[in-house]
Design a protein around this motif. Structure first.
Motif, PDB file in Angstrom:
ATOM      1  N   GLU A 182       1.292  -1.412   0.360  1.00  0.00           N
ATOM      2  CA  GLU A 182       0.108  -0.003  -0.193  1.00  0.00           C
ATOM      3  C   GLU A 182       1.255   1.905  -0.402  1.00  0.00           C
ATOM      4  O   GLU A 182       1.537   1.325   0.811  1.00  0.00           O
ATOM      5  CB  GLU A 182      -0.990  -0.396   1.164  1.00  0.00           C
ATOM      6  CG  GLU A 182      -0.342  -0.142   3.006  1.00  0.00           C
ATOM      7  CD  GLU A 182       0.355  -0.804   3.001  1.00  0.00           C
ATOM      8  OE1 GLU A 182       0.693  -0.744   4.437  1.00  0.00           O
ATOM      9  OE2 GLU A 182       1.020  -2.136   2.823  1.00  0.00           O
ATOM     10  N   ALA A 183       0.224   2.519  -0.993  1.00  0.00           N
ATOM     11  CA  ALA A 183       0.873   3.165  -0.163  1.00  0.00           C
ATOM     12  C   ALA A 183       1.501   4.345   0.545  1.00  0.00           C
ATOM     13  O   ALA A 183       1.972   5.033   0.767  1.00  0.00           O
ATOM     14  CB  ALA A 183       0.209   4.500  -1.937  1.00  0.00           C
ATOM     15  N   ASN A 228       0.307   8.394  -3.827  1.00  0.00           N
ATOM     16  CA  ASN A 228      -0.369   7.210  -4.791  1.00  0.00           C
ATOM     17  C   ASN A 228      -0.274   7.285  -5.767  1.00  0.00           C
ATOM     18  O   ASN A 228      -0.790   7.899  -6.694  1.00  0.00           O
ATOM     19  CB  ASN A 228      -1.935   7.385  -3.652  1.00  0.00           C
ATOM     20  CG  ASN A 228      -2.229   6.147  -4.732  1.00  0.00           C
ATOM     21  OD1 ASN A 228      -2.049   5.302  -4.821  1.00  0.00           O
ATOM     22  ND2 ASN A 228      -4.084   6.282  -4.328  1.00  0.00           N
ATOM     23  N   ASP A 250       1.439   4.849  -9.225  1.00  0.00           N
ATOM     24  CA  ASP A 250       1.085   3.665 -10.141  1.00  0.00           C
ATOM     25  C   ASP A 250       2.930   3.316  -9.920  1.00  0.00           C
ATOM     26  O   ASP A 250       3.490   3.711  -9.278  1.00  0.00           O
ATOM     27  CB  ASP A 250       1.047   3.517 -11.441  1.00  0.00           C
ATOM     28  CG  ASP A 250      -0.817   3.457 -11.366  1.00  0.00           C
ATOM     29  OD1 ASP A 250      -1.381   3.477 -10.974  1.00  0.00           O
ATOM     30  OD2 ASP A 250       0.083   4.565 -12.577  1.00  0.00           O
ATOM     31  N   PRO A 251       3.143   1.724  -9.084  1.00  0.00           N
ATOM     32  CA  PRO A 251       2.247   0.703  -9.731  1.00  0.00           C
ATOM     33  C   PRO A 251       0.749   0.782  -8.475  1.00  0.00           C
ATOM     34  O   PRO A 251       1.307   0.481  -6.808  1.00  0.00           O
ATOM     35  CB  PRO A 251       3.222  -0.482  -9.587  1.00  0.00           C
ATOM     36  CG  PRO A 251       3.776  -0.112  -8.313  1.00  0.00           C
ATOM     37  CD  PRO A 251       4.856   1.151  -9.130  1.00  0.00           C
ATOM     38  N   ALA A 252      -0.059  -0.090  -7.997  1.00  0.00           N
ATOM     39  CA  ALA A 252      -0.809  -0.127  -7.369  1.00  0.00           C
ATOM     40  C   ALA A 252      -0.831  -1.264  -6.607  1.00  0.00           C
ATOM     41  O   ALA A 252       0.314  -1.949  -7.359  1.00  0.00           O
ATOM     42  CB  ALA A 252      -2.063  -0.634  -8.322  1.00  0.00           C
ATOM     43  N   PRO A 253      -0.968  -1.496  -5.011  1.00  0.00           N
ATOM     44  CA  PRO A 253      -0.913  -1.994  -4.278  1.00  0.00           C
ATOM     45  C   PRO A 253      -1.179  -3.690  -4.628  1.00  0.00           C
ATOM     46  O   PRO A 253      -2.261  -3.664  -5.971  1.00  0.00           O
ATOM     47  CB  PRO A 253      -1.877  -1.839  -2.809  1.00  0.00           C
ATOM     48  CG  PRO A 253      -1.430  -0.480  -3.035  1.00  0.00           C
ATOM     49  CD  PRO A 253      -2.078  -0.456  -4.781  1.00  0.00           C
ATOM     50  N   THR A 272       0.817  -5.193  -6.886  1.00  0.00           N
ATOM     51  CA  THR A 272       1.657  -5.238  -8.868  1.00  0.00           C
ATOM     52  C   THR A 272       2.674  -5.736  -8.157  1.00  0.00           C
ATOM     53  O   THR A 272       3.285  -5.497  -7.647  1.00  0.00           O
ATOM     54  CB  THR A 272       1.320  -3.966  -9.471  1.00  0.00           C
ATOM     55  OG1 THR A 272       0.279  -3.418  -9.349  1.00  0.00           O
ATOM     56  CG2 THR A 272       2.077  -3.640 -10.611  1.00  0.00           C
TER      57      THR A 272
END
Length: 332
Positions: A160-161, A171, A173-176, A178
């Motif tokens: 998570e960011a 926040n 990319d990449p999304a959590p 990934t």
């Protein structure tokens, strides 16, 4: 010697007959760093800077002895806030902290078995070797698994960011979840510090820490803690093995008890700290769970400002958290 020559020379260090485009074995990187960054008498680990040759190997390896340096999108330079420790109670020192942890390890029944795997959730600071602006990467899961034939994999997954107070990353990319790195090792490529489960004795653990750090004389507290970080980066240790490891750390000169705090997953821990011999401006800390006694974290922070990177004293340069496999976002 150019970068291609260096890569070919490092591959020749590996006895396995592997394809030329296979990932380099981690022990080759260790040997390179030993040659470039450490005097013969003692292994030295650079804290924030890389030589250009070592950086070329990082670009090929993607990961460095369990510490992620390259994959994933970058974010602007931010550092988490230091953990705040309670005062150590009067009469409580290193011996008492370690004895309490070992008592909990001896009484525990958490079912943790020695395993050729290291799963950690970490935050890593990266300093560019060419003098460019420093970059910070988000939190990431690093999942190392290897087999008896020394094959294996390192899979890195974005976490998570944002998390606890002071550990905020934009926040982006990449999304959590990934997968941002996936390195595979063929037979005989991985070179662990201990190819078999370490014996649960202080003598065996001292030998292993000496191997991990390259120490030739007294194993100081900071070096012992860095050695523990290396071992935890390759193995999941059971309670008896961790207890023996703590025996060695407790006997290392310069060890300090910091008191209790909550780690960056909200778990209550007690900190043990020391100064590595190779980086006098850095303090490293082991975090021990007050519930289980297990080693659940490692942190590295500056004790003096680094003017080259414009980082004040107290800036965190790395943390890694273990025993976090029960989190919903943990790799399975």
């Amino acid at each position: 010697m150019n970068d291609d020559d260096l890569a070919r020379a490092l591959r020749r260090l590996d006895p396995a007959e592997t394809p030329l485009d296979a990932p380099l074995p981690l022990d080759a990187e260790r040997r390179l760093r030993q040659i470039l960054d450490r005097p013969p008498a003692r292994r030295r680990r650079p804290a924030l800077a890389w030589t250009s040759a070592a950086a070329a190997v990082v670009l090929i390896l993607t990961i460095v002895t369990g510490v992620l340096w390259m994959p994933g999108s970058s974010a602007s330079a931010l550092t988490p806030k230091p953990l705040v420790y309670s005062a150590v109670p009067s009469g409580t020192g290193v011996a008492e902290v370690v004895a309490d942890a070992q008592a909990r390890l001896a009484a525990g029944d958490d079912g943790v078995a020695a395993e050729r795997r290291s799963l950690s959730l970490g935050w890593y600071f990266s300093a560019s070797p060419d003098g460019a602006e420093a970059t910070v990467f988000r939190r990431e899961w690093v999942d190392l698994r290897w087999d008896e034939d020394f094959s294996g994999s390192v899979v890195t997954t974005a976490a998570e960011a944002t998390n606890a107070d002071g550990d905020t990353v934009p926040n982006v990319d990449p999304a959590p979840g990934t997968v941002v790195g996936d390195v595979r090792y063929v037979r005989n490529q991985f070179r662990p510090l201990s190819p078999t489960p370490p014996e649960a004795s202080p003598e065996a653990m001292r030998t292993l820490l000496t191997t991990a750090t390259g120490a030739t004389d007294t194993l100081d507290a900071g070096d012992a803690i860095v050695g523990v970080r290396s071992i935890q980066g390759e193995w999941t240790l059971d309670d008896a093995q961790q207890s023996a490891l703590l025996d060695v750390v407790a006997a290392s000169p310069g060890l300090r008890a910091l008191g209790t705090t909550q780690d960056r997953l909200g778990r209550e821990v007690v900190g043990l700290a020391g100064i590595p011999s190779s980086t006098a401006n850095t303090e490293v800390t082991l975090l021990l769970s007050t519930e289980t006694g297990r080693i659940v974290g490692f942190e590295s922070a500056l004790t003096a400002a680094n003017t080259d990177l414009d980082l004040p004293a107290g800036s965190l340069t790395e943390y890694a958290l273990w025993d976090a496999q029960d989190r919903e976002d943990a790799p399975r």
